[in-house]
Design a protein around this motif. Structure first.
Motif, PDB file in Angstrom:
ATOM      1  N   PHE A 180       0.876  -1.174   0.000  1.00 11.65           N
ATOM      2  CA  PHE A 180       0.000   0.000   0.000  1.00 11.65           C
ATOM      3  C   PHE A 180       0.913   1.224   0.000  1.00 11.65           C
ATOM      4  O   PHE A 180       1.424   1.621   1.056  1.00 11.65           O
TER       5      PHE A 180
ATOM      6  N   MET B 289      -1.851  -3.630   8.803  1.00 13.23           N
ATOM      7  CA  MET B 289      -2.988  -3.946   7.924  1.00 13.23           C
ATOM      8  C   MET B 289      -3.016  -5.438   7.592  1.00 13.23           C
ATOM      9  O   MET B 289      -4.081  -6.052   7.510  1.00 13.23           O
TER      10      MET B 289
ATOM     11  N   TRP C  90     -10.710   0.325  10.831  1.00 14.77           N
ATOM     12  CA  TRP C  90     -11.570   0.506   9.654  1.00 14.77           C
ATOM     13  C   TRP C  90     -10.962   1.537   8.695  1.00 14.77           C
ATOM     14  O   TRP C  90     -11.017   1.377   7.487  1.00 14.77           O
TER      15      TRP C  90
ATOM     16  N   ARG D  96      -7.859   2.274   8.301  1.00 12.67           N
ATOM     17  CA  ARG D  96      -6.723   1.658   7.590  1.00 12.67           C
ATOM     18  C   ARG D  96      -7.244   0.743   6.480  1.00 12.67           C
ATOM     19  O   ARG D  96      -6.699   0.699   5.386  1.00 12.67           O
ATOM     20  N   ALA D  97      -8.332   0.027   6.791  1.00 12.10           N
ATOM     21  CA  ALA D  97      -8.908  -0.892   5.794  1.00 12.10           C
ATOM     22  C   ALA D  97      -9.470  -0.113   4.597  1.00 12.10           C
ATOM     23  O   ALA D  97      -9.305  -0.541   3.446  1.00 12.10           O
TER      24      ALA D  97
ATOM     25  N   ALA E 111      -6.538   0.877   2.523  1.00 15.91           N
ATOM     26  CA  ALA E 111      -6.011  -0.300   1.822  1.00 15.91           C
ATOM     27  C   ALA E 111      -6.898  -0.637   0.622  1.00 15.91           C
ATOM     28  O   ALA E 111      -6.404  -0.983  -0.452  1.00 15.91           O
TER      29      ALA E 111
END
Lengths: 250, 324
Positions: free
Chosen positions: A94, A105, B179, B181-182, B185
């Motif tokens: 990322f 992550m 969340w 970070r998700a 991503a």
């Protein structure tokens, strides 16, 4: 057939694209702690087979079992939850996130429920674990750098670190040595072997770099024209006439 | 939170509290609009800036929120319940609108959401029995909280400010949680995110649903501010305007939509002295900004800060030469 003792079992996988038979009746097993190499000339069906195993492509026939469970048709995130990690042929990090965030992550979806992740700690309690992994892959000095600003080799290392963050029992590595310089390659190999030894992890490696694959793997399967033409230890593969023919086109 | 951040945050709140004092009613009204559009733009920023999806339907969600709140409050239901219904309904509809995003991306998705905005506009205009059609709904009451009334403009500003702060707090919480970070991503590399165990379909739907819920809340505050709503206020052009707020401020930056909303809502007022030329000047400024800094004003600020900051003495890895 006993699929329980194997981490990965591939049974009679076939996949065709129109008239082109990319993979034909390929079957093999991978045992716990083993490092299996999957090699073959370009167009031999390695990537198609990888995609069928990882659920990114549906095989026309055949089954794939992970720890005895059929995983046919399962999406990638479910496979990951079953303990299957992977790296990609192309760089796959990322880029706008920091190194430590990339690694967190890679583990956060394995901690707690969806709602506990919303209301819990921002790092999902994974900072220490992620820092240990950055140290293991010698990325700790780059902890807060954006992943996109790292060198190609460093991004390859980060890619590998991310695949290991959730502690997978099986990792599929797609050309981990591609485009990596010699010093980094030795380092990457050392890290993979150390991880394999310390965690009894199982690897399946697709690779074109023969030196790398011969020194890393305990067993090698050679594909050509979508079929398995040879299987054995690195020394046996080196001496196999069919393999030499497939590579040299003799 | 670092002490400097706490200090800056406190200064920001103090400015927001002091801002309308001594101002004329119209200025306070414009400031209320800024707060409301900031809420809507914050939601769109989550969908577009953080999660990397495309949506041209935020005004439709403002419309749904505004009409639900208007109809309920006009029927005697308290604003709190009406706003809750607006936010919940927009969340569910946003979830449904997210489904096409699982199949189509980029400009195709833009067209799907654009069509949705047009559909909502047509429903609001044609279903006269419910929405009042082109004439809209008149006489929407302003909320009262016990002895506190928001009938006057200044109390309404503070009511809107509370809604804005609650929204900003909720958004900050989401962004700093796993969340957030998700979502990032998902924007940066969905295939990789999926391979790491992230259910990308679910996060895509959530990005739409949460973003839409913020739109619904903005509409729920807008209705009692203007006390008269009609379909034209929620047409496609307003969705483009909210998208412009996100892009001009800086998509993917927390404060970007607030700055963007300030520019889009307040700048035309500031440029009003130029009379007929203000739209031309405004458009030129936006074009220049987009050409030189597609990442918006916050992106431009980051670029300048990077340039002004002394070059890093030595990055950690460079100490090791080129061995890695």
């Amino acid at each position: 057939m006993n699929t329980q003792s194997n981490v990965l079992s591939v049974h009679n996988i076939s996949k065709a694209f129109g008239a082109i038979k990319a993979v034909q009746n390929v079957s093999f097993e991978v045992h716990k702690g083993e490092i299996l190499g999957l090699i073959g000339p370009n167009g031999s069906g390695k990537s198609t087979l990888f995609n069928c195993i990882l659920g990114q492509s549906s095989p026309d026939t055949g089954e794939v079992y992970v720890n005895g469970k059929s995983v046919a048709g399962r999406p990638s995130h479910q496979l990951n939850k079953l303990g299957v990690g992977r790296t990609f042929q192309q760089l796959s990090v990322f880029p706008k996130m920091t190194v430590i965030d990339n690694i967190i992550m890679a583990g956060q979806e394995h901690h707690g429920t969806m709602f506990s992740r919303l209301f819990g700690a921002s790092d999902a309690g994974l900072t220490d674990e992620a820092e240990q992994l950055t140290e293991f892959f010698k990325l700790d000095h780059l902890r807060d750098e954006e992943a996109g600003s790292l060198s190609y080799g460093q991004q390859k290392l980060l890619d590998a670190a991310m695949a290991f963050m959730a502690g997978p029992g099986l990792v599929l590595l797609d050309e981990p040595a591609g485009g990596v310089n010699l010093t980094m390659l030795e380092y990457l190999k050392d890290r993979l072997l150390t991880y394999n030894r310390e965690h009894d992890a199982t690897f399946v490696v697709i690779e074109h770099n023969m030196e790398f694959v011969m020194s890393l793997c305990t067993r090698i399967i050679v594909l050509a024209g979508g079929e398995i033409i040879a299987e054995g230890t690195p020394d046996e593969i080196r001496a196999n006439d069919l393999v030499i023919q497939a590579y040299l086109g003799g | 939170m670092k002490p400097l951040h706490i200090f800056l945050f406190a200064v920001g709140i103090a400015i927001l509290i002091a801002l309308p004092l001594g101002q004329k009613t119209y200025i306070v009204y414009v400031l209320c609009s800024w707060l409301i559009f900031s809420i809507a733009a914050m939601g769109l920023n989550l969908t577009v800036g953080y999660a990397g999806q495309v949506s041209l339907a935020q005004a439709a969600f403002m419309g749904i929120g505004a009409y639900i709140t208007a109809l309920m409050t006009m029927a005697g239901v308290h604003w709190v319940f009406a706003a809750t219904a607006s936010v919940s309904t927009c969340f569910v509809i946003g979830l449904l609108l997210g489904y096409p995003a699982l199949r189509v991306q980029h400009h195709f998705l833009a067209f799907v959401t654009l069509a949705f905005n047009t559909l909502v506009f047509l429903v609001l205009r044609n279903e006269e029995w419910l929405t009042g059609g082109s004439f809209g709904l008149v006489g929407i009451p302003r909320p009262e909280f016990g002895p506190l009334s928001t009938m006057k403009q200044l109390p309404f500003y503070y009511f809107a400010l509370i809604c804005f702060l609650v929204s900003a707090g909720a958004m900050a919480w989401i962004i700093r949680s796993p969340w957030g970070r998700a979502f990032k991503a998902l924007r940066e590399n969905p295939i990789r995110a999926n391979s790491l165990g992230l259910n990308t379909s679910r996060m895509t739907l959530l990005a739409f649903a949460i973003g839409s819920a913020f739109g619904g809340l903005a509409g729920a505050v807008m209705a009692p501010l203007v006390q008269f709503i009609e379909p034209g206020s929620f047409a496609l052009v307003h969705s483009l305007k909210i998208l412009l707020m996100v892009v001009v401020g800086g998509a993917g930056y927390f404060y970007g939509p607030m700055l963007g909303a300030a520019i889009v809502v307040l700048l035309p007022e500031v440029l009003r002295f130029t009379e007929g030329y203000y739209l031309i000047i405004y458009a030129l400024l936006v074009i220049v900004l987009m050409v030189f800094s597609p990442s918006g004003l916050f992106g431009l600020g980051k670029k300048l800060a990077d340039r002004l900051r002394p070059q890093r003495v030595e990055r950690g890895d460079l100490k090791q030469g080129s061995q890695l």
